[in-house]
Write a protein that holds these residues in place. Structure first.
Motif, PDB file in Angstrom:
ATOM      1  N   SER A 164      12.050  10.888 -19.887  1.00 34.42           N
ATOM      2  CA  SER A 164      11.843  12.289 -20.288  1.00 34.42           C
ATOM      3  C   SER A 164      12.141  13.185 -19.087  1.00 34.42           C
ATOM      4  O   SER A 164      12.063  12.736 -17.939  1.00 34.42           O
ATOM      5  N   PRO A 165      12.461  14.449 -19.335  1.00 37.03           N
ATOM      6  CA  PRO A 165      12.762  15.358 -18.220  1.00 37.03           C
ATOM      7  C   PRO A 165      11.626  15.431 -17.201  1.00 37.03           C
ATOM      8  O   PRO A 165      11.870  15.468 -15.992  1.00 37.03           O
ATOM      9  N   LEU A 166      10.397  15.395 -17.689  1.00 39.79           N
ATOM     10  CA  LEU A 166       9.255  15.523 -16.792  1.00 39.79           C
ATOM     11  C   LEU A 166       9.130  14.299 -15.869  1.00 39.79           C
ATOM     12  O   LEU A 166       8.942  14.433 -14.655  1.00 39.79           O
ATOM     13  N   VAL A 167       9.267  13.120 -16.470  1.00 41.65           N
ATOM     14  CA  VAL A 167       9.169  11.878 -15.690  1.00 41.65           C
ATOM     15  C   VAL A 167      10.340  11.799 -14.708  1.00 41.65           C
ATOM     16  O   VAL A 167      10.189  11.393 -13.557  1.00 41.65           O
ATOM     17  N   THR A 168      11.526  12.211 -15.183  1.00 39.50           N
ATOM     18  CA  THR A 168      12.705  12.202 -14.320  1.00 39.50           C
ATOM     19  C   THR A 168      12.475  13.093 -13.103  1.00 39.50           C
ATOM     20  O   THR A 168      12.761  12.711 -11.970  1.00 39.50           O
ATOM     21  N   GLN A 169      11.925  14.270 -13.361  1.00 39.69           N
ATOM     22  CA  GLN A 169      11.651  15.221 -12.282  1.00 39.69           C
ATOM     23  C   GLN A 169      10.681  14.600 -11.264  1.00 39.69           C
ATOM     24  O   GLN A 169      10.883  14.709 -10.053  1.00 39.69           O
ATOM     25  N   GLU A 170       9.661  13.946 -11.779  1.00 38.87           N
ATOM     26  CA  GLU A 170       8.658  13.313 -10.915  1.00 38.87           C
ATOM     27  C   GLU A 170       9.328  12.227 -10.055  1.00 38.87           C
ATOM     28  O   GLU A 170       9.131  12.166  -8.838  1.00 38.87           O
ATOM     29  N   LEU A 171      10.157  11.407 -10.712  1.00 46.92           N
ATOM     30  CA  LEU A 171      10.826  10.318  -9.997  1.00 46.92           C
ATOM     31  C   LEU A 171      11.744  10.863  -8.895  1.00 46.92           C
ATOM     32  O   LEU A 171      11.731  10.373  -7.759  1.00 46.92           O
ATOM     33  N   PHE A 172      12.507  11.902  -9.213  1.00 47.22           N
ATOM     34  CA  PHE A 172      13.390  12.482  -8.198  1.00 47.22           C
ATOM     35  C   PHE A 172      12.587  13.102  -7.057  1.00 47.22           C
ATOM     36  O   PHE A 172      13.003  13.055  -5.901  1.00 47.22           O
ATOM     37  N   GLY A 173      11.439  13.671  -7.405  1.00 42.97           N
ATOM     38  CA  GLY A 173      10.559  14.229  -6.373  1.00 42.97           C
ATOM     39  C   GLY A 173      10.122  13.142  -5.394  1.00 42.97           C
ATOM     40  O   GLY A 173      10.126  13.340  -4.167  1.00 42.97           O
ATOM     41  N   ILE A 174       9.782  11.976  -5.941  1.00 40.94           N
ATOM     42  CA  ILE A 174       9.324  10.881  -5.078  1.00 40.94           C
ATOM     43  C   ILE A 174      10.494  10.341  -4.231  1.00 40.94           C
ATOM     44  O   ILE A 174      10.336  10.077  -3.041  1.00 40.94           O
ATOM     45  N   VAL A 175      11.660  10.226  -4.852  1.00 40.82           N
ATOM     46  CA  VAL A 175      12.839   9.761  -4.086  1.00 40.82           C
ATOM     47  C   VAL A 175      13.110  10.735  -2.928  1.00 40.82           C
ATOM     48  O   VAL A 175      13.388  10.326  -1.797  1.00 40.82           O
ATOM     49  N   HIS A 176      12.979  12.007  -3.207  1.00 42.46           N
ATOM     50  CA  HIS A 176      13.182  13.025  -2.166  1.00 42.46           C
ATOM     51  C   HIS A 176      12.158  12.839  -1.036  1.00 42.46           C
ATOM     52  O   HIS A 176      12.519  12.869   0.155  1.00 42.46           O
ATOM     53  N   THR A 177      10.902  12.609  -1.401  1.00 40.10           N
ATOM     54  CA  THR A 177       9.857  12.399  -0.385  1.00 40.10           C
ATOM     55  C   THR A 177      10.153  11.156   0.446  1.00 40.10           C
ATOM     56  O   THR A 177      10.025  11.176   1.679  1.00 40.10           O
ATOM     57  N   ARG A 222       0.838  -1.211   0.000  1.00 39.97           N
ATOM     58  CA  ARG A 222       0.000   0.000   0.000  1.00 39.97           C
ATOM     59  C   ARG A 222       0.870   1.258   0.000  1.00 39.97           C
ATOM     60  O   ARG A 222       0.579   2.236  -0.682  1.00 39.97           O
ATOM     61  N   ARG A 223       1.943   1.185   0.773  1.00 42.11           N
ATOM     62  CA  ARG A 223       2.852   2.325   0.879  1.00 42.11           C
ATOM     63  C   ARG A 223       3.481   2.629  -0.492  1.00 42.11           C
ATOM     64  O   ARG A 223       3.538   3.780  -0.924  1.00 42.11           O
ATOM     65  N   VAL A 224       3.934   1.574  -1.177  1.00 42.47           N
ATOM     66  CA  VAL A 224       4.533   1.767  -2.507  1.00 42.47           C
ATOM     67  C   VAL A 224       3.496   2.324  -3.474  1.00 42.47           C
ATOM     68  O   VAL A 224       3.776   3.246  -4.245  1.00 42.47           O
ATOM     69  N   TYR A 225       2.259   1.785  -3.401  1.00 37.77           N
ATOM     70  CA  TYR A 225       1.199   2.283  -4.286  1.00 37.77           C
ATOM     71  C   TYR A 225       0.843   3.733  -3.966  1.00 37.77           C
ATOM     72  O   TYR A 225       0.439   4.481  -4.840  1.00 37.77           O
ATOM     73  N   ASP A 226       0.989   4.121  -2.713  1.00 40.81           N
ATOM     74  CA  ASP A 226       0.722   5.525  -2.371  1.00 40.81           C
ATOM     75  C   ASP A 226       1.793   6.446  -2.964  1.00 40.81           C
ATOM     76  O   ASP A 226       1.485   7.544  -3.414  1.00 40.81           O
ATOM     77  N   TYR A 227       3.048   5.977  -2.947  1.00 39.77           N
ATOM     78  CA  TYR A 227       4.107   6.775  -3.576  1.00 39.77           C
ATOM     79  C   TYR A 227       3.936   6.817  -5.095  1.00 39.77           C
ATOM     80  O   TYR A 227       4.201   7.823  -5.742  1.00 39.77           O
TER      81      TYR A 227
END
Ligand code: ATP
Length: 238
Positions: A168-181, A117-122
């Motif tokens: 893509s830059p947008l997806v990369t940004q999203e992924l880094f945002g989640i890693v940061h969270t 559930r935690r992974v799905y929430d991220y």
């Protein structure tokens, strides 16, 4: 050196090919550490050394315990999760099967449903696609699956190898945002190898530049960003 993960005079390679020549640094618990450097510098080999995939000489300590030379399964059980370059998810298996596999090397497997559930929430997109084959996901979704699978280990240390590769830059940004969270919410220590120095330095507190198997520069993310040589070589500013 004190730290949560401490690497001292690490040498590693592939048979006769020596790649790392005495790498030393330490990472505090809950910190994000970026490893920068040109192609072939040994960044991937460093992450492989940290998760027990290549033979090493030197000393590796995790939370005060020496773990030098431990096998990958042992390192996984100790909470070191590796997200390799190229992702390494199992294409014919569903998203959820891939995630459940991530928990399989954990000693304590109670709480798998909570972790799912935690992974799905991220990564809500993974919840949406949980019954689909991993092979059918886009590159960005596969990278998210690879990170999600690593999270199923409830890692203390997350090793990320070129997470932005092919995205893509947008997806990369999203992924880094989640890693940061994840880093902020779970205090997961992160070591990220990344060609995109801007992004990596955006979430890291410290960074090391690796060249020809040696650390040539270390500092806080701000110091590294301000370094003229780094700026020229890795930040695309001339
Ligand atoms: P890149 O960004 O290109 O992946 P890197 O900094 O991650 O570069 P490594 O992949 O660690 O560098 O490679 C360092 C050196 O080790 C290179 O010279 C490479 O050819 C060599 N090498 C990597 N993997 C192997 C292997 N399995 N067997 C033999 N040599 C290898």
């Amino acid at each position: 050196m004190n730290g949560f993960l401490t690497i001292t005079d690490l040498h590693a390679g592939y048979g006769a090919a020596k790649v790392l020549h005495g790498v030393s640094f330490s990472v505090e618990q809950g910190a994000v550490c970026a490893i920068l450097g040109p192609n072939g510098a040994g960044k991937t080999t460093l992450l492989r050394a940290l998760c027990g995939m290549v033979k090493v000489r030197g000393t590796l300590r995790l939370a005060g315990t020496e773990v030098t030379g431990r096998a990958p399964e042992t390192m996984a059980r100790l909470g070191v999760a590796h997200v390799p370059e190229g992702r390494g998810t199992f294409a014919p298996l569903t998203v959820e099967e891939n995630l459940r596999l991530g928990a399989s090397s954990r000693r304590d497997r109670t709480g798998t449903e909570t972790d799912l559930r935690r992974v799905y929430d991220y990564f809500p997109i993974l919840r949406e696609k949980r019954r689909e084959a991993a092979g059918g996901l886009s590159g960005g979704q596969q990278q998210m699956l690879a990170v999600g699978r690593a999270l199923m280990l409830r890692p203390r240390v997350l090793l990320l190898d070129e997470p932005s590769l092919g995205l893509s830059p947008l997806v990369t940004q999203e992924l880094f945002g989640i890693v940061h969270t994840i880093n902020q919410e779970e205090r997961t220590t992160v070591i990220v190898v990344e060609q995109n120095a801007h992004l990596a330095l955006g979430i890291a507190q410290q960074a090391h530049v690796l060249e020809s198997g040696r650390i040539v520069l270390s500092g806080t993310a701000d110091q590294i960003k301000a370094d003229e040589q780094v700026t020229r070589s890795y930040l695309g500013i001339r």
